[in-house]
Design an enzyme around this catalytic site. Structure first.
Site, mmCIF file in Angstrom:
data_model
loop_
_atom_site.group_PDB
_atom_site.id
_atom_site.type_symbol
_atom_site.label_atom_id
_atom_site.label_comp_id
_atom_site.label_asym_id
_atom_site.label_seq_id
_atom_site.Cartn_x
_atom_site.Cartn_y
_atom_site.Cartn_z
ATOM 1 N N SER A 43 -2.662 5.769 9.156
ATOM 2 C CA SER A 43 -2.885 5.866 7.715
ATOM 3 C C SER A 43 -3.964 6.922 7.494
ATOM 4 O O SER A 43 -5.013 6.880 8.138
ATOM 5 C CB SER A 43 -3.377 4.524 7.170
ATOM 6 O OG SER A 43 -4.001 4.732 5.916
ATOM 7 N N HIS B 34 1.574 7.473 7.695
ATOM 8 C CA HIS B 34 1.624 6.421 6.675
ATOM 9 C C HIS B 34 0.787 6.853 5.471
ATOM 10 O O HIS B 34 -0.417 7.084 5.587
ATOM 11 C CB HIS B 34 1.059 5.141 7.311
ATOM 12 C CG HIS B 34 1.077 3.930 6.456
ATOM 13 N ND1 HIS B 34 2.166 3.082 6.352
ATOM 14 C CD2 HIS B 34 0.111 3.382 5.666
ATOM 15 C CE1 HIS B 34 1.869 2.074 5.557
ATOM 16 N NE2 HIS B 34 0.632 2.234 5.115
ATOM 17 N N ASP C 108 -0.737 5.852 2.021
ATOM 18 C CA ASP C 108 -1.092 4.706 1.175
ATOM 19 C C ASP C 108 -1.304 5.175 -0.256
ATOM 20 O O ASP C 108 -2.255 5.906 -0.547
ATOM 21 C CB ASP C 108 -2.395 4.066 1.692
ATOM 22 C CG ASP C 108 -2.156 3.231 2.931
ATOM 23 O OD1 ASP C 108 -1.263 2.357 2.882
ATOM 24 O OD2 ASP C 108 -2.850 3.448 3.939
ATOM 25 N N HIS D 120 3.682 3.882 1.386
ATOM 26 C CA HIS D 120 3.393 2.475 1.100
ATOM 27 C C HIS D 120 2.854 2.426 -0.325
ATOM 28 O O HIS D 120 1.716 2.808 -0.579
ATOM 29 C CB HIS D 120 2.376 1.966 2.138
ATOM 30 C CG HIS D 120 1.867 0.589 1.867
ATOM 31 N ND1 HIS D 120 0.765 0.063 2.506
ATOM 32 C CD2 HIS D 120 2.317 -0.390 1.032
ATOM 33 C CE1 HIS D 120 0.545 -1.167 2.062
ATOM 34 N NE2 HIS D 120 1.471 -1.460 1.168
ATOM 35 N N MET E 78 1.347 0.918 -3.408
ATOM 36 C CA MET E 78 0.566 -0.199 -3.967
ATOM 37 C C MET E 78 0.280 0.174 -5.409
ATOM 38 O O MET E 78 -0.857 0.522 -5.786
ATOM 39 C CB MET E 78 -0.730 -0.376 -3.161
ATOM 40 C CG MET E 78 -0.486 -0.963 -1.787
ATOM 41 S SD MET E 78 -1.877 -0.724 -0.656
ATOM 42 C CE MET E 78 -1.504 0.904 -0.048
ATOM 43 N N GLY F 223 -5.344 -2.783 -0.482
ATOM 44 C CA GLY F 223 -6.291 -2.089 -1.366
ATOM 45 C C GLY F 223 -7.332 -1.237 -0.667
ATOM 46 O O GLY F 223 -7.744 -0.228 -1.213
ATOM 47 N N GLY G 69 -9.025 0.283 3.290
ATOM 48 C CA GLY G 69 -9.029 0.387 4.743
ATOM 49 C C GLY G 69 -10.260 -0.337 5.288
ATOM 50 O O GLY G 69 -11.134 -0.749 4.534
ATOM 51 N N GLY G 70 -10.286 -0.510 6.600
ATOM 52 C CA GLY G 70 -11.483 -1.009 7.259
ATOM 53 C C GLY G 70 -11.736 -2.512 7.148
ATOM 54 O O GLY G 70 -12.832 -2.972 7.416
ATOM 55 N N ASP H 252 0.375 -3.794 9.021
ATOM 56 C CA ASP H 252 -0.547 -2.858 8.371
ATOM 57 C C ASP H 252 -1.856 -3.551 8.016
ATOM 58 O O ASP H 252 -1.876 -4.446 7.172
ATOM 59 C CB ASP H 252 0.137 -2.311 7.103
ATOM 60 C CG ASP H 252 -0.710 -1.279 6.377
ATOM 61 O OD1 ASP H 252 -1.785 -0.907 6.882
ATOM 62 O OD2 ASP H 252 -0.281 -0.849 5.292
ATOM 63 N N GLY I 18 -6.188 -3.592 9.727
ATOM 64 C CA GLY I 18 -7.076 -4.153 10.746
ATOM 65 C C GLY I 18 -6.551 -4.072 12.169
ATOM 66 O O GLY I 18 -7.024 -4.792 13.045
ATOM 67 N N GLY J 287 -5.518 2.709 10.586
ATOM 68 C CA GLY J 287 -6.344 3.563 9.732
ATOM 69 C C GLY J 287 -7.695 3.825 10.350
ATOM 70 O O GLY J 287 -7.859 4.691 11.208
ATOM 71 N N SER J 288 -8.694 3.023 9.948
ATOM 72 C CA SER J 288 -10.083 3.307 10.338
ATOM 73 C C SER J 288 -10.292 3.362 11.852
ATOM 74 O O SER J 288 -11.031 4.219 12.339
ATOM 75 C CB SER J 288 -11.016 2.270 9.707
ATOM 76 O OG SER J 288 -10.539 0.969 9.960
HETATM 77 C C1 DX5 Z 1 -4.599 -1.059 2.943
HETATM 78 C C2 DX5 Z 1 -3.647 -0.012 3.490
HETATM 79 C C3 DX5 Z 1 -3.702 0.175 4.994
HETATM 80 C C4 DX5 Z 1 -5.062 0.458 5.516
HETATM 81 C C5 DX5 Z 1 -5.079 0.620 7.010
HETATM 82 O O1 DX5 Z 1 -4.275 -1.358 1.634
HETATM 83 O O2 DX5 Z 1 -2.318 -0.299 3.187
HETATM 84 O O3 DX5 Z 1 -2.748 1.131 5.393
HETATM 85 O O4 DX5 Z 1 -5.644 1.568 4.921
HETATM 86 O O5 DX5 Z 1 -6.397 0.834 7.380
HETATM 87 P P1 DX5 Z 1 -7.147 -0.050 8.466
HETATM 88 O O6 DX5 Z 1 -6.423 0.192 9.768
HETATM 89 O O7 DX5 Z 1 -8.523 0.498 8.450
HETATM 90 O O8 DX5 Z 1 -7.067 -1.481 8.033
HETATM 91 ZN ZN ZN Z 2 -0.624 0.872 4.090
#
Ligand code: DX5
Ligand code: ZN
Length: 211
Positions: A6, A29, A31, A60, A62, A139, A141-142, A168, A170, A190-191
């Protein structure tokens, strides 16, 4: 395990080189957040159109009214679009998946970390080419991984769902093996990945792919 980084935690001041740094992964990915469905904003078409994608992308969504965003992703050549069934409800989800498919894009359903997968009935599972199970609240990351997702994956497989299951939120090298064992095909990272330097990212992608 396949990995879809992401770019939410990428350096937005140099997005093109950030994309190039993850070109050995399986998919990028994207977001998309509108500040309404989730209390955060990410990026939209003007940003996404200016980039060259070294590998396939998935979106994705949202956002409220996800139907308004399908053309935008068709324009950038996106291969998969997932949206939240908590947002659309069942009838609209079925209709929207049909319309995404008619544009030559794979439709998927995303389920938030706190939603029960019993919400996904057989008609939904029959049409969804990907189920994206979130292991955090959508909503940001991290956030920390919710292990409840493991039983959700097993539940979908026990019901005979054979298309792609994506997880998706953590995800790290510490929990990816349990996701693989439960039956997931691809993880969004992501993070854990994007906080590393470019050399570290390449090695980490390889480590995920080796699981
Ligand atoms: C959260 C996003 C994820 C997220 C992934 O709403 O859909 O894709 O950013 O990031 P990490 O891996 O840091 O949870
Ligand atoms: Zn996502």
């Amino acid at each position: 395990m396949k990995i879809a980084p992401s770019i939410l935690d990428a350096d937005f001041g140099k997005l093109q080189s950030e994309l190039n740094s993850i070109e050995t992964s399986d998919r990028i990915h994207l977001d998309i957040m509108d500040g309404h469905y989730v209390p955060n904003l990410s990026f939209g078409l003007p940003v996404l159109k200016g980039l060259n994608y070294p590998i396939a992308t998935e979106a994705h969504l949202m956002v409220n009214n996800p139907e308004n965003f399908i053309d935008m992703f068709a324009q950038i050549g996106c291969g998969i679009i997932t949206f939240h069934i908590e947002n659309t409800g069942r009838a609209k989800a079925l209709e929207l998946m049909k319309s995404i498919k008619s544009q030559g894009i794979k439709p998927g359903i995303c389920v938030d970390g706190y939603t029960d997968v019993a919400f996904l009935d057989d008609a939904i599972l029959a049409q969804a080419e990907q189920i994206c199970l979130m292991s955090v609240k959508a909503g940001f990351g991290g956030q920390s991984f919710m292990p409840e997702v493991l039983d959700k994956i097993k539940n979908l497989r026990a019901r005979g769902y054979q298309n792609e299951i994506e997880v998706d939120g953590g995800v790290t090298l510490d929990n990816v093996a349990s996701l693989k064992d439960a039956g997931a095909d691809i993880v969004v990272v992501g993070s854990f990945l994007m906080n590393q330097d470019y050399d570290g990212r390449g090695k980490t992608i390889e480590a995920f792919q080796g699981v």
